[in-house]
Design a protein around this motif. Structure first.
Motif, mmCIF file in Angstrom:
data_model
loop_
_atom_site.group_PDB
_atom_site.id
_atom_site.type_symbol
_atom_site.label_atom_id
_atom_site.label_comp_id
_atom_site.label_asym_id
_atom_site.label_seq_id
_atom_site.Cartn_x
_atom_site.Cartn_y
_atom_site.Cartn_z
ATOM 1 N N LEU A 15 37.924 42.785 41.139
ATOM 2 C CA LEU A 15 36.655 41.744 41.956
ATOM 3 C C LEU A 15 36.703 42.134 43.257
ATOM 4 N N LEU A 16 37.852 43.094 43.964
ATOM 5 C CA LEU A 16 37.664 43.391 45.234
ATOM 6 C C LEU A 16 38.384 44.581 45.528
ATOM 7 N N SER A 17 38.432 45.189 46.896
ATOM 8 C CA SER A 17 39.512 46.325 47.263
ATOM 9 C C SER A 17 39.551 45.963 48.547
ATOM 10 N N ASP A 18 40.776 46.560 49.013
ATOM 11 C CA ASP A 18 41.039 46.681 50.353
ATOM 12 C C ASP A 18 40.218 47.654 51.464
ATOM 13 N N SER A 19 39.356 48.426 50.670
ATOM 14 C CA SER A 19 38.402 49.287 51.517
ATOM 15 C C SER A 19 37.289 48.352 52.289
ATOM 16 N N TYR A 20 37.250 47.089 51.844
ATOM 17 C CA TYR A 20 36.540 46.177 52.537
ATOM 18 C C TYR A 20 37.454 45.349 53.523
ATOM 19 N N ASP A 21 37.157 44.789 54.692
ATOM 20 C CA ASP A 21 37.779 44.025 55.543
ATOM 21 C C ASP A 21 38.160 42.630 55.073
ATOM 22 N N VAL A 22 39.262 42.665 54.334
ATOM 23 C CA VAL A 22 39.651 41.505 53.582
ATOM 24 C C VAL A 22 40.598 40.736 54.574
ATOM 25 N N LYS A 23 40.132 39.530 54.719
ATOM 26 C CA LYS A 23 41.032 38.672 55.466
ATOM 27 C C LYS A 23 41.569 37.550 54.635
ATOM 28 N N GLU A 24 42.999 37.310 54.829
ATOM 29 C CA GLU A 24 43.621 36.031 54.355
ATOM 30 C C GLU A 24 43.647 34.843 54.900
ATOM 31 N N ILE A 25 43.196 33.835 54.374
ATOM 32 C CA ILE A 25 43.096 32.475 54.854
ATOM 33 C C ILE A 25 43.976 31.236 54.264
ATOM 34 N N PHE A 134 27.697 31.651 42.915
ATOM 35 C CA PHE A 134 29.067 31.618 42.172
ATOM 36 C C PHE A 134 28.755 33.057 41.118
ATOM 37 N N TYR A 135 29.881 33.717 41.242
ATOM 38 C CA TYR A 135 29.757 35.184 40.258
ATOM 39 C C TYR A 135 31.103 35.132 39.553
ATOM 40 N N THR A 136 30.777 35.779 38.258
ATOM 41 C CA THR A 136 32.081 35.984 37.559
ATOM 42 C C THR A 136 32.178 37.688 37.619
ATOM 43 N N GLY A 137 33.551 37.972 37.093
ATOM 44 C CA GLY A 137 33.845 39.304 36.950
ATOM 45 C C GLY A 137 32.960 40.046 35.667
ATOM 46 N N GLU A 138 32.895 41.356 35.739
ATOM 47 C CA GLU A 138 32.050 42.020 34.784
ATOM 48 C C GLU A 138 32.121 41.429 33.202
ATOM 49 N N SER A 139 33.307 41.233 32.954
ATOM 50 C CA SER A 139 33.377 40.706 31.328
ATOM 51 C C SER A 139 32.963 39.311 31.219
ATOM 52 N N MET A 140 32.457 38.551 32.330
ATOM 53 C CA MET A 140 32.153 37.131 32.126
ATOM 54 C C MET A 140 32.986 36.206 31.603
ATOM 55 N N GLU A 141 34.429 36.625 31.387
ATOM 56 C CA GLU A 141 35.280 35.880 30.816
ATOM 57 C C GLU A 141 35.416 34.282 31.302
ATOM 58 N N VAL A 142 35.221 33.344 30.573
ATOM 59 C CA VAL A 142 35.379 31.789 30.923
ATOM 60 C C VAL A 142 36.473 31.400 31.860
#
Length: 172
Positions: A15-25, A134-142
Motif C-alpha cells: 500500500l505504501l513505501s518509505d520512499s515517499y515522505d511518510v509522516k506518523e500522526i 477511497f481506495y482498496t489494495g490491488e486484490s480489492m479484498e473486502v
C-alpha cells in the motif's frame, strides 16, 4: 527500503513505501503526500533534424497524469456513503485492535490507547467525509484496508491516509 503491506489479509497488498515522505500522526496514522506524474509519454530523439514540413507530423502523445502512490501500488477506487463507511470502519478497527493486541510486547494499555486515538481520528474522517476518496489494495479484498485520499489546505497537494497498526513492514 520498507514496503508497507496490508497486515489483515492473506494477499498482503502493498500500500505504501518509505520512499515517499511518510509522516506518523498521533501514533496511529501514516500520511504521505502524493504527486501527479505523467506516464506513457515517450520522447524519441533519433538525432536527425526534421524538415519544416515533417515537424508538424509528430505522433499523438498518449501521456496521462496519474497520482504517483495510487499508480505505483495499483490502488483501486471504491466508494462509500457515510453509513456504509462507518459500518466498514467499525469492523476494520475491531480487526486491527485484535491484530495489534496479538503482537509481542503490546500491552492492554497500548491497545486502549490505540482505540481511543482511532475513535478520535475516525470522528475527524466522518466530519470531513465529503473531502475523502477511497481506495482498496490491488486484490480489492473486502477485509483489507481502505486507503483514504484527501487534499492539503492548499487544495492542490493530494495525500494518502493509512492506519499504521493495519500495516506490516517488509524490508526490501
Amino acid at each position: 527500503m520498507i514496503i508497507f503491506r496490508d497486515a489483515l489479509i492473506d494477499g498482503k497488498d502493498e500500500l505504501l513505501s518509505d520512499s515517499y515522505d511518510v509522516k506518523e500522526i498521533d501514533g496511529i496514522i501514516y500520511e504521505a503526500d502524493c504527486a501527479m506524474i505523467e506516464i506513457g509519454a515517450v520522447d524519441v530523439d533519433t538525432g536527425a533534424n526534421a524538415s519544416a514540413e515533417e515537424a508538424d507530423e509528430g505522433l499523438e502523445d498518449s501521456a496521462q497524469k496519474v497520482n504517483n502512490i495510487l499508480h505505483s501500488f495499483r490502488l483501486q477506487p471504491t466508494s462509500f456513503d457515510k453509513s456504509s463507511y462507518l459500518t466498514y470502519l467499525k469492523g476494520y478497527l475491531k480487526r486491527v485492535s485484535k491484530h495489534y493486541a496479538e503482537k509481542p510486547g503490546v500491552t492492554e494499555e497500548d491497545v486502549k490507547s490505540f482505540q481511543t486515538k482511532a475513535q478520535a481520528y475516525a470522528k475527524k474522517i466522518v466530519a470531513n467525509f465529503k473531502d475523502y476518496e477511497f481506495y482498496t489494495g490491488e486484490s480489492m479484498e473486502v477485509d483489507g484496508m481502505v486507503v483514504l485520499l484527501n487534499y492539503r489546505e492548499d487544495g492542490v497537494t493530494p495525500y494518502v491516509v493509512l492506519w499504521k497498526h493495519g500495516l506490516e513492514e517488509m524490508k526490501v
